[in-house]
Structure formats: C-alpha cells, structure tokens
Design a protein around this motif. Structure first.
Motif, short mmCIF file in Angstrom:
data_model
loop_
_atom_site.label_atom_id
_atom_site.label_comp_id
_atom_site.label_asym_id
_atom_site.label_seq_id
_atom_site.Cartn_x
_atom_site.Cartn_y
_atom_site.Cartn_z
N PHE A 1 -0.38 16.03 1.51
CA PHE A 1 -1.96 16.01 1.18
C PHE A 1 -2.75 16.48 3.46
CE2 PHE A 1 -1.16 11.33 1.52
CZ PHE A 1 -1.32 11.28 2.42
N ASN A 2 -3.36 16.85 3.20
CA ASN A 2 -4.36 16.32 4.81
C ASN A 2 -4.49 15.48 5.62
OD1 ASN A 2 -5.93 17.19 6.71
ND2 ASN A 2 -5.24 19.38 6.66
N ARG A 3 -4.26 15.01 6.26
CA ARG A 3 -4.36 13.45 6.52
C ARG A 3 -5.66 13.77 7.14
NH1 ARG A 3 -5.89 11.46 11.42
NH2 ARG A 3 -5.16 13.27 12.45
N LEU B 1 -4.55 1.30 8.75
CA LEU B 1 -4.56 2.65 8.33
C LEU B 1 -4.08 3.84 8.64
CD1 LEU B 1 -8.30 1.96 9.07
CD2 LEU B 1 -7.29 1.83 6.52
N HIS B 2 -2.95 4.26 7.57
CA HIS B 2 -1.94 4.89 8.69
C HIS B 2 -1.50 5.82 7.62
CE1 HIS B 2 2.21 7.03 8.81
NE2 HIS B 2 1.89 7.22 10.55
N LYS B 3 -1.36 7.28 7.54
CA LYS B 3 -1.56 7.81 6.80
C LYS B 3 -0.58 8.25 5.09
CE LYS B 3 1.40 11.60 7.13
NZ LYS B 3 1.27 13.19 7.06
N GLU C 1 -9.02 7.33 14.60
CA GLU C 1 -9.69 8.93 13.66
C GLU C 1 -9.40 7.76 12.61
OE1 GLU C 1 -9.44 13.31 13.27
OE2 GLU C 1 -7.65 12.67 14.02
N ASN C 2 -8.60 7.70 12.41
CA ASN C 2 -8.40 7.41 11.05
C ASN C 2 -8.59 5.97 10.31
OD1 ASN C 2 -6.08 8.90 10.22
ND2 ASN C 2 -4.93 7.66 10.57
N GLU C 3 -9.47 5.13 11.24
CA GLU C 3 -10.07 4.44 11.17
C GLU C 3 -11.57 4.77 11.24
OE1 GLU C 3 -9.91 1.53 14.05
OE2 GLU C 3 -8.07 1.14 14.23
N LEU C 4 -11.97 5.98 11.90
CA LEU C 4 -13.90 6.56 11.43
C LEU C 4 -13.37 7.04 10.25
CD1 LEU C 4 -13.94 8.19 15.27
CD2 LEU C 4 -15.21 5.81 14.13
N LEU C 5 -12.25 7.49 10.03
CA LEU C 5 -12.75 8.61 8.51
C LEU C 5 -12.60 7.84 7.30
CD1 LEU C 5 -9.69 11.40 9.06
CD2 LEU C 5 -11.60 11.50 8.52
N VAL C 6 -11.59 6.86 7.54
CA VAL C 6 -11.93 5.61 5.62
C VAL C 6 -13.48 4.87 6.35
CG1 VAL C 6 -11.32 3.44 5.78
CG2 VAL C 6 -9.71 5.48 6.29
N LEU D 1 0.81 -1.07 0.16
CA LEU D 1 0.20 0.07 0.16
C LEU D 1 0.49 1.16 -0.04
CD1 LEU D 1 -2.82 -1.10 2.68
CD2 LEU D 1 -2.56 -1.24 0.01
N GLN D 2 1.81 1.20 0.42
CA GLN D 2 2.18 2.56 0.65
C GLN D 2 3.76 2.94 -0.57
OE1 GLN D 2 4.61 3.25 4.79
NE2 GLN D 2 3.83 1.20 5.17
N VAL D 3 3.91 1.32 -1.19
CA VAL D 3 4.83 2.14 -2.17
C VAL D 3 4.02 1.36 -3.58
CG1 VAL D 3 7.29 0.75 -3.37
CG2 VAL D 3 6.78 0.62 -0.72
N ILE D 4 3.18 1.35 -4.05
CA ILE D 4 2.61 0.82 -5.35
C ILE D 4 2.45 2.67 -5.77
CG2 ILE D 4 0.64 0.89 -4.57
CD1 ILE D 4 0.46 -1.70 -6.96
N PRO D 5 1.95 3.42 -4.63
CA PRO D 5 2.06 4.71 -5.94
C PRO D 5 3.07 5.17 -6.24
CG PRO D 5 0.84 4.35 -3.62
CD PRO D 5 1.88 3.13 -3.75
N THR D 6 4.41 5.41 -6.17
CA THR D 6 5.67 5.21 -5.99
C THR D 6 5.97 4.72 -7.68
OG1 THR D 6 6.45 4.05 -5.19
CG2 THR D 6 6.17 5.83 -3.88
N GLY D 7 5.24 3.95 -8.05
CA GLY D 7 5.31 3.34 -9.53
C GLY D 7 4.90 4.44 -10.57
#
Length: 282
Positions: free
Chosen positions: A192-194, A152-154, A224-229, A125-131
C-alpha cells in the motif's frame, strides 16, 4: 532464579489469600499450565522477561483483574479463564522476528477480549494482521481504553486499524510514541501507499462513529506519519471531544525543535468531523 511449575502450584495452593504474583527474570523448562485448578484469590499476574520454555500458557483465575506479560512470544496454545479481567498489557519487544507467530498471537489477544484497558506493543501491531483475520476479530472486543506503544511506522498501520475495527466500544485511545521496532523478516500482507493509506485503505470504524471521545498522543515529534494518523482521527471522529498532543521534550522539559510545535498547530486547520472537538497542544 529457577522456578518450577510444581513450586508455583504449591505456592498458590498453600497461599489462598495471595492476590498479586510476579515473576521477574525467572526461568524453567515447564509448560506454564495453571489451568487445572481455580486460583480464586489471584488478582494480578505479572511475567516480566522470564525464560520459561513453554509452548502452552494456561491460567484459571476467575477473579484475575490485571495481567502483564513482557518477553518472547514462545507459546502456541493459550487458555486464559479470567472472566473478571479488566486490564492487560502484552509486550513482546524482546522479539526480533515474526514468521509463523501471527496465529498464536491472534489466539492470545482473542483470550483478552473482555478487558477494558489493553496495552499492546509494536510487535503486536505488526504481527497480528498476519493471523487468521486481517481486518480484526469477528466477535469484537470490549476494550474501552486502548494504549499503543508504537512508532507509527507504516508496518504498524494495519495493526492499528485491526484494533480500531475490533474495539467497537473504544472511548479513549492513547498513543505512546517509542523507537521503531524493526522485525528483520517482516512482510506486509499487501502493498500500500503509506501517504494514502489512511484515505484509501481505511474506512470509518464503528468506534469512531459511536464511542471514541479522546485521543492522546505522547512524544509527538511532528513526523509525516504522526500527522497523517491524527488527520484521520480529526476528519472521521464524529464523537471526538478532545485530542491531546503532548510534544517530545528534552531532559530539561523543553520542546526539542520549534518545527514540532508548528506541525502540531497545522492540525488546528484540519476540518473536523465533530463540532465538539477541542485540540490541545502542550
């Protein structure tokens, strides 16, 4: 034990009826190249914490249905010819950095576009957007059940949206909460703003509008991140029928803190995009 590629090839050629092949804590200095001949009997292939010194990973098994890999991301050329594959689990939790791995990881996952059930870890999840593509695969994936091993870390948010955008036929999303995976050299593709990410940077993907019916979260602790998602899915999942919130429990099976249930029950008040949605808390 040490297992040479020649021994693996000999095993497969002499055991035509072999259906399941697993390597656990094995090593060798060869490329993992099983692409020269078709291995028609193989149905399941597992590589678990092996130390193969390969930079090439090739498998030619047209009837392979299950592929599981746990270990380092140390191959840069991937060719998986398995048109019958149904399930894949890729776990790079032993990795500690990500620099330069975006492109090979993208190529690996792209080889798995045909699977119906896909499990990915926090590293993915962390690395694939850097492709080569930030937003997802242009051709899409056929995944119907996506399982995320995530905190569910930013740093994982972009990867989650990458798969939501790619899996246009997604029917079920499972979020298995785990401890945070900290990559020491991680750099986000953009700032971005988490707290506003799920409202400002994320659209309503095709899967949320047409196919996603079930979201399940395991180990919910009310962060908070769990709730936002979850609020994002409740507010945008037009086809959602069920959200299952399974709370974090201690060894005795009890919810660890009363606040966890209170935070989960707050989600019952969020306006719903789907009139058929039921939210269960247990």
């Amino acid at each position: 034990m040490e297992v040479r590629l020649s021994a693996i090839k000999a095993l497969l050629s002499n055991c035509n009826m072999l259906e399941s092949l697993s390597f656990k804590r094995c090593w060798n200095s060869d490329k993992f190249d099983l692409g020269e001949e078709e291995h028609t009997g193989l149905r399941k292939l597992v590589l678990d914490k092996c130390r193969f010194e390969f930079d090439v990973f090739k498998v030619n098994a047209p009837d392979l249905k299950i592929f599981q890999y746990c270990g380092l991301m140390n191959f840069f050329i991937t060719e998986i010819h398995s048109p019958a594959m149904e399930e894949a689990n890729i776990d790079f939790s032993p990795e500690y950095g990500f620099e330069g791995l975006g492109h090979p990881l993208y190529n690996l996952v792209e080889n798995l576009f045909i699977v119906r059930v896909l499990t990915v870890c926090s590293f993915v999840l962390q690395v694939i957007p850097t492709g080569p593509e930030l937003l997802g695969f242009q051709s899409g994936m056929l995944v119907q059940h996506l399982i995320l091993k995530t905190a569910l870390h930013k740093n994982e948010f972009l990867g989650i949206t990458f798969f939501l955008n790619s899996c246009t036929m997604l029917e079920c999303l499972t979020i298995d909460l785990c401890s945070e995976k900290d990559l020491f050299d991680y750099e986000a593709p953009f700032v971005f703003n988490r707290k506003r990410f799920w409202s400002d940077n994320v659209g309503v993907y095709e899967s949320l509008s047409l196919s996603l019916e079930v979201v399940e979260i395991n180990g919910f602790s009310g962060t908070e991140n769990e709730l936002l998602v979850l609020m994002y899915f409740i507010a945008n999942g037009d086809m959602l029928k069920r959200i299952s919130i399974n709370m974090l429990e201690d060894d005795s099976g009890r919810t660890m803190e009363p606040q966890i249930r209170e935070n989960a029950e707050f989600l019952l008040t969020v306006p719903r995009a789907s009139t058929n949605l039921e939210i269960s808390i247990c």
